[in-house]
Design an enzyme around this catalytic site. Structure first.
Site, mmCIF file in Angstrom:
data_model
loop_
_atom_site.group_PDB
_atom_site.id
_atom_site.type_symbol
_atom_site.label_atom_id
_atom_site.label_comp_id
_atom_site.label_asym_id
_atom_site.label_seq_id
_atom_site.Cartn_x
_atom_site.Cartn_y
_atom_site.Cartn_z
ATOM 1 N N SER A 7 -6.410 11.431 8.871
ATOM 2 C CA SER A 7 -5.790 10.288 8.213
ATOM 3 C C SER A 7 -4.535 9.888 8.976
ATOM 4 C CB SER A 7 -5.422 10.646 6.768
ATOM 5 O OG SER A 7 -4.481 9.705 6.302
ATOM 6 N N HIS A 32 -9.584 8.071 9.463
ATOM 7 C CA HIS A 32 -9.382 7.694 8.060
ATOM 8 C C HIS A 32 -8.130 6.827 7.959
ATOM 9 C CE1 HIS A 32 -9.836 8.403 3.694
ATOM 10 N NE2 HIS A 32 -8.509 8.427 3.661
ATOM 11 N N ASP A 34 -5.641 4.695 5.500
ATOM 12 C CA ASP A 34 -5.197 4.550 4.112
ATOM 13 C C ASP A 34 -4.466 3.229 3.912
ATOM 14 O OD1 ASP A 34 -6.015 7.032 2.840
ATOM 15 O OD2 ASP A 34 -4.676 7.989 4.284
ATOM 16 N N MET A 36 -2.621 0.803 1.269
ATOM 17 C CA MET A 36 -1.954 0.841 -0.048
ATOM 18 C C MET A 36 -1.169 -0.437 -0.284
ATOM 19 S SD MET A 36 -0.489 4.711 0.042
ATOM 20 C CE MET A 36 -1.459 6.076 0.723
ATOM 21 N N HIS A 65 -9.933 3.383 3.536
ATOM 22 C CA HIS A 65 -9.768 3.791 2.139
ATOM 23 C C HIS A 65 -8.815 2.807 1.463
ATOM 24 C CE1 HIS A 65 -8.050 7.211 -0.651
ATOM 25 N NE2 HIS A 65 -8.662 6.272 -1.330
ATOM 26 N N MET A 67 -6.671 1.536 -1.338
ATOM 27 C CA MET A 67 -5.961 1.865 -2.578
ATOM 28 C C MET A 67 -5.209 0.609 -2.992
ATOM 29 S SD MET A 67 -4.830 5.658 -1.378
ATOM 30 C CE MET A 67 -5.201 5.232 0.326
ATOM 31 N N MET A 136 -10.949 12.292 -4.491
ATOM 32 C CA MET A 136 -9.523 12.548 -4.294
ATOM 33 C C MET A 136 -9.145 13.907 -4.901
ATOM 34 S SD MET A 136 -8.387 9.991 -2.596
ATOM 35 C CE MET A 136 -6.710 10.635 -2.557
ATOM 36 N N ASP A 174 -10.413 14.143 0.067
ATOM 37 C CA ASP A 174 -9.163 13.554 0.562
ATOM 38 C C ASP A 174 -7.983 14.014 -0.285
ATOM 39 O OD1 ASP A 174 -7.327 11.943 1.848
ATOM 40 O OD2 ASP A 174 -8.066 10.072 0.963
HETATM 41 C C1 DX5 Z 1 -3.418 9.887 -0.019
HETATM 42 C C2 DX5 Z 1 -4.327 9.452 1.091
HETATM 43 C C3 DX5 Z 1 -4.751 10.554 1.984
HETATM 44 C C4 DX5 Z 1 -3.608 11.210 2.706
HETATM 45 C C5 DX5 Z 1 -3.933 12.653 2.788
HETATM 46 O O1 DX5 Z 1 -3.240 8.847 -0.907
HETATM 47 O O2 DX5 Z 1 -5.503 8.858 0.585
HETATM 48 O O3 DX5 Z 1 -5.748 10.135 2.903
HETATM 49 O O4 DX5 Z 1 -3.405 10.734 3.989
HETATM 50 O O5 DX5 Z 1 -2.835 13.311 3.322
HETATM 51 P P1 DX5 Z 1 -2.793 14.905 3.337
HETATM 52 O O6 DX5 Z 1 -3.967 15.373 4.120
HETATM 53 O O7 DX5 Z 1 -1.484 15.191 4.010
HETATM 54 O O8 DX5 Z 1 -2.835 15.345 1.899
HETATM 55 ZN ZN ZN Z 2 -7.189 8.461 2.037
#
Ligand code: DX5
Ligand code: ZN
Length: 215
Positions: A7, A32, A34, A36, A65, A67, A136, A174
């Site tokens: 990620s 990956h 993320d 947001m 991903h 969010m 998650m 994740d």
């Molecule tokens: C959290 C993200 C994850 C995050 C995981 O909201 O969706 O993908 O990057 O980070 P680690 O592996 O550090 O928990």
């Molecule tokens: Zn993620």
């Protein structure tokens, strides 16, 4: 062999192109990403323009991903950015079927995700329509949180459904995944491990990914 999806939330945001190239060269299977929006989660990261700029820096699939609230509004933008998998949260819209259909329509691979406290039954009706189930194991929003072991039964349940129905959706985990929790997830039936801190902070990223590939 379990796949590894670093990620980039834990990468150096000032050098993202180099960072995705680095993990690809170290043996990563997917990147990956993320996304947001500050509404669905209390954090803001990157959008489709940044993903588009990153796309030429790696050849492996981009696992995006989302969010964000009502992701169906932005599917075309993310498809155009070069995403391969586009995953939406079951809690983020009342029109999941429309979002998944739109992802397919754009020629991309749809995924569905659920938060740690969301019952598995919420995603079950959509499993025949997705290529990826993203489970998650932390509350989404931030990297570096601790893995929630109470989520493990969801992985077993997903794996059982896959076996019973012959479905081929990936089971990706994740949040708080490291060499120990990742092994437990793989044993429970995970097919993809997403990880930010454990990969980007590893002393030897290539060795870390190789270790996980052995689970
Ligand atoms: C959290 C993200 C994850 C995050 C995981 O909201 O969706 O993908 O990057 O980070 P680690 O592996 O550090 O928990
Ligand atoms: Zn993620």
């Amino acid at each position: 062999m379990v796949k590894v999806a670093p990620s980039i939330l834990s990468a150096d945001f000032a050098r993202l192109g180099d960072e995705v190239r680095k993990v690809e060269e170290a043996g990563a299977d997917w990147v990956h990403v993320d996304v947001m929006d500050g509404l669905f989660v209390p954090n803001i990261t990157i959008g489709p323009d940044v993903i588009k700029a990153l796309r030429p820096h790696a050849n492996i699939p981009f696992d995006v991903h989302l969010m964000i609230e009502r992701p169906e509004r932005y599917i075309d933008r993310f498809a155009d950015s070069g995403a391969d998998f586009i995953t939406v949260h079951v809690e983020s819209t009342h029109d999941i079927p429309r979002a998944l259909k739109e992802i397919r329509h754009q020629g991309k691979r749809p995924g569905i995700s659920l938060n740690p406290e969301t019952p598995f039954a919420m995603v079950e009706p959509f499993l025949p329509d997705v290529d990826l189930l993203l489970i998650m194991t932390v509350q989404p929003g931030f990297g570096g949180q601790s893995f929630k072991p109470e989520v493990l039964p969801k992985i077993v349940r997903a794996s059982d459904i896959r076996k019973e129905t012959g479905a081929r959706f990936e089971i990706e985990i994740d949040g708080g995944v490291n060499r120990d929790t990742g092994k437990k997830c793989a044993e429970a039936g995970a097919t993809v491990l997403a990880a930010g801190s454990a990969i980007f902070k590893a002393r030897d990223i290539r060795a870390e990914i190789a270790l996980w590939h052995g689970y």
